[in-house]
Write a protein that holds these residues in place. Structure first.
Motif, PDB file in Angstrom:
ATOM      1  N   GLU A  25       0.723  -1.356   0.202  1.00 45.80           N
ATOM      2  CA  GLU A  25       0.011  -0.134  -0.152  1.00 45.80           C
ATOM      3  C   GLU A  25       0.667   1.202   0.046  1.00 45.80           C
ATOM      4  O   GLU A  25       0.541   2.273  -0.670  1.00 45.80           O
TER       5      GLU A  25
ATOM      6  N   TYR B 229       2.126   1.647  -3.554  1.00 46.73           N
ATOM      7  CA  TYR B 229       1.388   2.109  -4.440  1.00 46.73           C
ATOM      8  C   TYR B 229       0.895   3.774  -4.076  1.00 46.73           C
ATOM      9  O   TYR B 229       1.043   4.287  -5.504  1.00 46.73           O
TER      10      TYR B 229
ATOM     11  N   GLU C 277      -5.037  -0.830  -4.645  1.00 46.21           N
ATOM     12  CA  GLU C 277      -3.693  -1.157  -3.538  1.00 46.21           C
ATOM     13  C   GLU C 277      -3.612  -2.735  -3.598  1.00 46.21           C
ATOM     14  O   GLU C 277      -2.609  -3.283  -3.432  1.00 46.21           O
TER      15      GLU C 277
ATOM     16  N   PHE D 145      -2.114  -3.800  -6.901  1.00 47.76           N
ATOM     17  CA  PHE D 145      -0.742  -3.672  -6.808  1.00 47.76           C
ATOM     18  C   PHE D 145       0.021  -4.724  -6.112  1.00 47.76           C
ATOM     19  O   PHE D 145       1.156  -5.320  -6.392  1.00 47.76           O
TER      20      PHE D 145
END
Length: 251
Positions: free
Chosen positions: A143, A146, A238, A241
């Motif tokens: 996260e 990202y 996220e 990703f």
């Protein structure tokens, strides 16, 4: 300013900005020998060093450079304080070197304190974004990475991205495995393959082009979402990703 890349180790690049008076700014000198050789051969006068994070393949040359050039200023994040940094910088700060203003922004993910330096058109992003890929998550989360990518993606499309490693071919092999029919990925893969076969560099890259071929910048792309949906339903970018990073880790 002229932008020059100096190979180091097996696949690192030390980036150098040189002005008309041969004064220079050095970015992430992982080892001293290649940059010292270039300084001597070109008559450069180092004015500053920029450090993106604390890993030794980015900071290892700092002690030798500072020993030879005692007045050299070294700018870096807090995590580089014991690596030779003379001035700690953080997100939101601007530093002026040789008449160039560099903005600093935090890009955690690869390390917890990783930063980037941006002075249009140049972005020095260390091990955050690579052409066709992203850095490994050693200390941060997917996260965080990202969000770091969103900061980079918000820069002007003509931004010249100066990554720290020659990982492009491996990254494009991975991208091709995920979206084998994608024309932009296929075209770039073949171009990179030809360059590397001739031992030529693939860096730096332009953000405008990177947006087309870097899957980590395309987590909202319908083709990628369809691919991920074949395995699992992920609603948030996220999460997609993180899925990509996990796939790359095991590729």
């Amino acid at each position: 300013m002229n932008l020059i890349s100096i190979p180091a180790f097996q696949d690192n690049y030390i980036w150098v900005l040189v002005d008309g008076e041969r004064r220079c700014i050095i970015v992430d000198p992982g080892e001293a020998a290649p940059i010292m050789k270039a300084i001597d051969e070109n008559g450069w006068q180092p004015e500053a060093i920029l450090l993106t994070h604390h890993h030794n393949d980015h900071v290892g040359g700092v002690p030798a450079l500072r020993a030879r050039f005692p007045e050299l200023k070294v700018y870096g994040p807090a995590e580089t304080q014991n690596k030779g940094t003379t001035q700690v910088v953080e997100e939101g700060e601007n530093i002026l070197i040789l008449g160039w203003e560099f903005s600093v922004f935090a890009t955690p993910g690869h390390t917890s304190g990783h930063i980037c330096f941006f002075s249009f058109p140049y972005l020095f992003c260390g091990d955050t974004l690579f052409s066709g890929g992203c850095g490994r998550l050693f200390e941060g989360t997917a996260e965080q990475m990202y969000q770091s990518f969103q900061k980079i993606n918000a820069l002007p499309e003509e931004t010249i991205i100066c990554c720290a490693h020659e990982y492009t071919l491996a990254n494009m092999k991975f991208a091709k495995s995920i979206l084998p029919e994608d024309p932009a990925i296929n075209d770039y893969y073949h171009k990179v393959n030809e360059l590397r076969a001739k031992k030529q560099k693939t860096l730096p890259v332009i953000l405008k082009n990177e947006r087309k071929i870097n899957l980590f910048l395309r987590v909202n792309d319908i083709d990628l979402i369809d691919k991920i949906n074949q395995e699992t339903k992920l609603q948030q970018p996220e999460q997609r990703f993180a899925w990509l990073r996990s796939k790359k880790d095991n590729f």
